[in-house]
Scaffold this motif. Structure first.
Motif, PDB file in Angstrom:
ATOM      1  N   PHE A  70       1.103  -1.130  -0.072  1.00 61.11           N
ATOM      2  CA  PHE A  70      -0.102   0.072   0.026  1.00 61.11           C
ATOM      3  C   PHE A  70       1.118   0.824  -0.146  1.00 61.11           C
ATOM      4  CE2 PHE A  70      -3.933  -2.599   2.538  1.00 61.11           C
ATOM      5  CZ  PHE A  70      -3.946  -3.243   1.351  1.00 61.11           C
ATOM      6  N   ARG A  71       2.140   0.438   0.355  1.00 58.39           N
ATOM      7  CA  ARG A  71       2.820   2.681  -0.152  1.00 58.39           C
ATOM      8  C   ARG A  71       2.254   3.557  -0.983  1.00 58.39           C
ATOM      9  NH1 ARG A  71       9.706   3.098   1.490  1.00 58.39           N
ATOM     10  NH2 ARG A  71       9.673   5.153   0.548  1.00 58.39           N
ATOM     11  N   SER A  76       7.981   5.672  -4.891  1.00 62.31           N
ATOM     12  CA  SER A  76       6.899   4.294  -4.846  1.00 62.31           C
ATOM     13  C   SER A  76       6.524   5.235  -7.044  1.00 62.31           C
ATOM     14  CB  SER A  76       6.058   4.159  -4.209  1.00 62.31           C
ATOM     15  OG  SER A  76       5.206   5.048  -4.263  1.00 62.31           O
ATOM     16  N   GLY A  77       5.850   5.957  -6.715  1.00 64.98           N
ATOM     17  CA  GLY A  77       5.276   6.498  -7.629  1.00 64.98           C
ATOM     18  C   GLY A  77       3.637   6.723  -7.309  1.00 64.98           C
ATOM     19  N   ARG A  78       3.690   6.339  -6.426  1.00 68.86           N
ATOM     20  CA  ARG A  78       1.755   6.109  -6.255  1.00 68.86           C
ATOM     21  C   ARG A  78       1.208   7.436  -5.189  1.00 68.86           C
ATOM     22  NH1 ARG A  78       3.631   2.774  -9.240  1.00 68.86           N
ATOM     23  NH2 ARG A  78       3.284   0.730  -9.565  1.00 68.86           N
ATOM     24  N   HIS A  79       0.938   7.716  -5.987  1.00 71.42           N
ATOM     25  CA  HIS A  79      -0.427   8.881  -5.702  1.00 71.42           C
ATOM     26  C   HIS A  79      -1.768   8.187  -5.710  1.00 71.42           C
ATOM     27  CE1 HIS A  79      -0.972   9.660  -9.918  1.00 71.42           C
ATOM     28  NE2 HIS A  79       0.406   9.485  -9.864  1.00 71.42           N
ATOM     29  N   TRP A  80      -2.579   9.650  -5.275  1.00 70.25           N
ATOM     30  CA  TRP A  80      -4.149   8.830  -5.651  1.00 70.25           C
ATOM     31  C   TRP A  80      -4.679   8.975  -6.787  1.00 70.25           C
ATOM     32  CZ3 TRP A  80      -7.581   9.071  -0.980  1.00 70.25           C
ATOM     33  CH2 TRP A  80      -6.702   8.766   0.343  1.00 70.25           C
ATOM     34  N   GLY A  81      -4.251   9.367  -7.802  1.00 70.64           N
ATOM     35  CA  GLY A  81      -4.159   8.834  -9.425  1.00 70.64           C
ATOM     36  C   GLY A  81      -4.206   7.253  -9.787  1.00 70.64           C
ATOM     37  N   ASN A  82      -2.954   6.682  -8.930  1.00 77.57           N
ATOM     38  CA  ASN A  82      -2.400   5.522  -9.638  1.00 77.57           C
ATOM     39  C   ASN A  82      -2.325   4.174  -7.970  1.00 77.57           C
ATOM     40  OD1 ASN A  82       0.057   6.009  -7.732  1.00 77.57           O
ATOM     41  ND2 ASN A  82       1.404   6.220 -10.406  1.00 77.57           N
ATOM     42  N   GLY A  83      -2.255   4.527  -7.356  1.00 69.84           N
ATOM     43  CA  GLY A  83      -2.016   3.767  -6.244  1.00 69.84           C
ATOM     44  C   GLY A  83      -2.568   3.193  -5.695  1.00 69.84           C
ATOM     45  N   HIS A 120       0.876   5.050   9.237  1.00 67.44           N
ATOM     46  CA  HIS A 120       0.788   4.061   7.985  1.00 67.44           C
ATOM     47  C   HIS A 120       1.064   5.284   6.808  1.00 67.44           C
ATOM     48  CE1 HIS A 120      -0.998   0.775   5.048  1.00 67.44           C
ATOM     49  NE2 HIS A 120       0.198   1.471   4.987  1.00 67.44           N
ATOM     50  N   GLN A 121       2.341   4.497   6.115  1.00 69.74           N
ATOM     51  CA  GLN A 121       2.803   5.240   4.447  1.00 69.74           C
ATOM     52  C   GLN A 121       1.643   4.665   3.302  1.00 69.74           C
ATOM     53  OE1 GLN A 121       6.671   4.942   3.590  1.00 69.74           O
ATOM     54  NE2 GLN A 121       6.811   6.809   2.498  1.00 69.74           N
ATOM     55  N   ALA A 122       0.408   5.199   3.740  1.00 69.03           N
ATOM     56  CA  ALA A 122      -0.423   4.717   2.552  1.00 69.03           C
ATOM     57  C   ALA A 122      -1.737   5.471   2.329  1.00 69.03           C
ATOM     58  CB  ALA A 122      -0.991   3.385   2.832  1.00 69.03           C
ATOM     59  N   LEU A 123      -2.013   5.370   1.009  1.00 68.78           N
ATOM     60  CA  LEU A 123      -3.163   6.676   0.678  1.00 68.78           C
ATOM     61  C   LEU A 123      -4.584   6.509   1.282  1.00 68.78           C
ATOM     62  CD1 LEU A 123      -3.558   5.854  -3.157  1.00 68.78           C
ATOM     63  CD2 LEU A 123      -2.457   7.276  -1.624  1.00 68.78           C
ATOM     64  N   GLY A 124      -4.604   7.374   2.376  1.00 70.43           N
ATOM     65  CA  GLY A 124      -5.104   7.997   3.329  1.00 70.43           C
ATOM     66  C   GLY A 124      -5.052   6.936   4.772  1.00 70.43           C
TER      67      GLY A 124
END
Length: 761
Positions: A70-71, A76-83, A120-124
């Motif tokens: 979920f990082r 990681s390049g993950r954000h609200w558009g692709n994570g 937690h280092q995750a979206l939300g």
């Protein structure tokens, strides 16, 4: 050692190990795959497993540990558009675990580990204040409750392992990872580590697999002692200082039942932590009785290549020294070539048993080995069953409820972090001017006046839309058009400055990484350009004065107005704040107080909220005097001819930290411990008890924190509190008798405030 509540079937696990090939065994020790690369989206936008995940499972006949599913962050390049969004976590877990069970050979589910250094280092995911800010609370109970809430959120999401900072002790402010430390004191670090473990795992590990997670404490050991504050480099330290400063949080973690430790990057006197048999075997397991897993830090095993001469040799050295689980490296992936090496084969079986025992606690083993028994995320209603394997799937409503609870804990902690450095007498007038609707403008200035990311620290995911706020925006919501923004001191009319009621300057540093940043192979900042990150992993500084010439900005503000200036310092290290205190009428230290930091700051300014914090590090008066710590053995006062007073503010300084408490009585009990009664009067926050040893054969520390108690009532409470000092905290085994001077407040003290007792062994 604390009892394990979910005891696995040892015979069944032995049979499972016997049924596995050497390659399958090695695969269970690997955490090579970056979790966010295990999922992609199909043409309709739905989550799907990647070929990379399938290849990893097929290579090993299963999957041991998967890191960072979920990082989300710039590395990681993950954000609200692709994570993976919070509501998608159940589907993500189902897809990954189904792939592991269906393609694996023995029906063993994967352990899922996530970064949770301060939330937690995750979206939300919930973001707590960073550890340095939490250290300012001197409140282990509040930290325990917050970590329990974060663990509930992780467990509800299907996560098993939380990688949590806590062992590092801040010994040099040049080190960028000071923000991950609870401060410079070993006692407080130890108490906070205990809070992390008990909060996340429950007493005696009672919540593991039942609404809690397994904790991997990092980093083992002495990383904060690295020479020059340079990340991951040598710790030049003696045996006594190693055990007195850096091992107390390790001991506390083991006693609390921590199920994991992470071996650090640094070496101690030339011995790399992840290849140090004394540290990982003799001390951690044989002496302390640790029975969990040791995980290497990211790519730390491969960094041993320079010592061993090869990547396979690096993996072998780490395994034989006591590392059980890798992190991203190739060294452990090379262990399968040592199938004929009896020492490696035996070590693989030992480490495998530890990993399988941990999996049994979460119901990840086949039925009959501790799996398929109903354990799973809180609120889970579904299980994936493939052959002998069965894994629970989390529930989206349970995740949402857990997140709401954890975020409320973050809000409460942000208020507890607020620390008054200077200007208590001026605060009443400043608050009155802010509240006066007929007064002039409230000008908010400084590089972080309209910034939220500065409050978040390193290892954080982007906030959801609508959660981004700032000190400026919160003040404007309260006081409307009276609040004006002048981040760099420009853009306003001269009359605005002349008529200003108050200037709020928000200064300090930031650990924010942008999505176009450059990173090292382990995710640390590789380079910092312009106004990028000034703190965090990979951002070590040789000069700890405020970056970006902020001292000069404060001078400009003072030239523009005669209004009182209240400066808010947002930082993750002990910056030099000498000029800040000289120019400002009042100074508030907020650390990295998390997403609710701006709200807490505005509550202090507008609602007269208390400032209960105590700074958990020594603030240097000049950059060149660092490192300087309250518990050094020799004083730096009057040593430097160009900076005879090296300390600006001492460890533990805060609102009414001195003069509000006094020792009424101190006595030595029959057991040899010291019992102290302290009279407290109108003292918000914590009361700290310090000691200095007199006698013995070693140079004593200038001061040692020996107990800390939160004032039990609201601000203004008066009464007595009891404080206790174990004999072993102030004596050595070879001492016959030690005189102990005691005082409360801060490390600097006067003879009138002291009392003295004699402790005999």
């Amino acid at each position: 050692m604390n009892p394990v509540p979910h005891t696995p079937d040892a015979d069944a696990i032995d049979a499972l190990i016997d049924a596995m090939s050497f390659t399958e065994k090695v695969g269970q020790l690997n955490q090579r795959l970056l979790g966010w690369k295990s999922l992609t989206r199909d043409g309709s936008g739905r989550l799907a497993v990647t070929d990379e995940l399938k290849r990893e499972i097929d290579r090993w006949g299963g999957l041991g540990v998967l890191y960072g599913l979920f990082r989300a962050d710039p590395w990681s390049g993950r954000h609200w558009g692709n994570g993976v969004r919070p509501e998608e976590r159940p589907e993500a877990i189902r897809l990954v675990q189904e792939a592991v069970l269906s393609r694996g050979a023995h029906g063993i589910g994967a352990l899922l580990s996530e970064e949770a250094p301060h939330g937690h280092q995750a979206l939300g995911g919930t973001i707590l204040p960073t550890n340095l800010a939490l250290g300012a609370t001197f409140d282990p109970q509040a930290v325990r409750e917050a970590e329990a809430a974060v663990a509930a959120e992780l467990a509800a999401s299907g996560v098993h392992i939380a990688l949590v900072s806590g062992l590092d002790v801040a010994r040099d402010p040049r080190w960028g990872r000071c923000e991950e430390c609870f401060g410079e004191d070993p006692l407080m670090a130890a108490r906070m580590c205990e809070s992390i473990v008990v909060g996340m795992q429950g007493e005696n590990r009672s919540k593991v697999g039942r609404g809690g997670v397994a904790v991997v404490l990092k980093h083992l050991a002495a990383q904060g002692e690295a020479v020059g504050g340079r990340n991951g480099q040598s710790a030049i330290i003696g045996t006594h200082d190693l055990h007195e400063i850096h091992m107390p949080p390790v001991v506390a973690g083991v006693k609390a039942g921590a199920l994991g430790f992470m071996a650090a990057y640094n070496d101690i006197d030339s011995m790399p932590c992840c290849a140090n048999p004394w540290l990982l075997r003799d001390y951690l397991r044989d002496r302390l009785g640790f029975d969990g897993i040791v995980m290497a830090d990211g790519l730390a095993v491969d960094r041993l290549e320079g010592m061993t001469g090869s990547i396979p040799g690096a993996g072998r050295a780490a395994l034989l020294a006591g590392v059980d689980v890798s992190l991203w490296d190739q060294g452990f992936a090379s262990l399968e070539r040592f199938a004929d090496d009896e020492s490696v084969v035996a070590a693989v079986d030992r480490s495998l048993r530890r990993v399988l025992n941990l999996k049994a606690m979460f119901g990840l083993l086949p039925v009959g080995c501790g799996g398929g028994d109903g354990r799973g995320p809180a609120g889970s209603t579904e299980r994936i069953t493939v052959g002998r394997g069965s894994v629970a799937v989390p529930s989206a409503p349970a995740i949402e409820a857990a997140m709401a609870d954890a975020q409320e804990k973050s809000r409460e902690l942000a208020s507890s972090c607020m620390t008054l450095l200077d200007g208590g007498d001026a605060m009443a007038d400043i608050r009155a001017a802010i509240a006066d609707e007929q007064a002039g403008p409230i000008i908010v200035a400084g590089p972080f006046a309209d910034d939220i990311a500065c409050f978040l620290g390193d290892y954080t995911a982007p906030l959801p839309e609508g959660r981004d706020t700032s000190v400026y925006r919160r003040l404007r919501e309260r006081f409307g058009d009276r609040v004006m923004l002048a981040a760099d001191g420009t853009g306003l009319e001269g009359t605005d400055w002349l008529e200003a009621a108050v200037v709020v300057a928000v200064v300090g540093g930031t650990s924010e990484r942008s999505y176009d940043s450059e990173f090292a192979d382990n995710g640390a900042a590789a380079s910092v350009k312009g106004r990028g990150a000034t703190c965090g992993e990979g951002v070590d500084l040789c000069d700890v004065t405020l970056p970006w010439n902020q001292d000069a900005l404060l001078d400009r503000l003072r030239e523009l107005t005669s209004a009182p200036i209240v400066t808010v310092v947002v930082s993750g290290r002990a910056h030099v704040l000498t000029h800040v205190l000289e120019v400002s009428d009042a100074t508030l230290w907020a650390g990295y107080a998390g997403p609710y930091g701006p709200d807490a700051v505005v509550s202090v300014l507008a609602d007269a909220a208390p400032m209960p914090g105590r700074i958990p590090v020594t603030l240097p008066a000049r950059a060149g005097v660092v490192p300087v710590r309250y518990n050094d053995r020799q004083s730096a006062v009057h040593v430097y001819r160009d900076a005879e007073e090296p300390v600006l503010l001492p460890f533990g300084h805060g609102d009414r930290a001195t003069g509000a408490a006094a020792i009424e009585r101190a006595c030595v009990t029959r057991s040899g411990d010291i019992e102290v009664t302290v009279r407290v009067g109108d003292c918000p926050g914590a009361v700290n008890l310090f000691a200095r040893r007199i006698g013995g054969v070693r140079v004593p520390r200038l001061a040692e924190l020996v107990d800390s108690v939160r004032v039990p009532g609201p601000c203004g409470w008066s009464g007595t509190v009891r404080m206790d000092v174990p004999a072993e905290a102030v004596t050595d085994p070879n001492d016959d008798a030690i005189r102990v001077r005691l005082w409360v407040g801060v490390p600097e003290h006067g003879e009138a405030d002291e009392c003295e007792v004699v402790v005999r062994r």
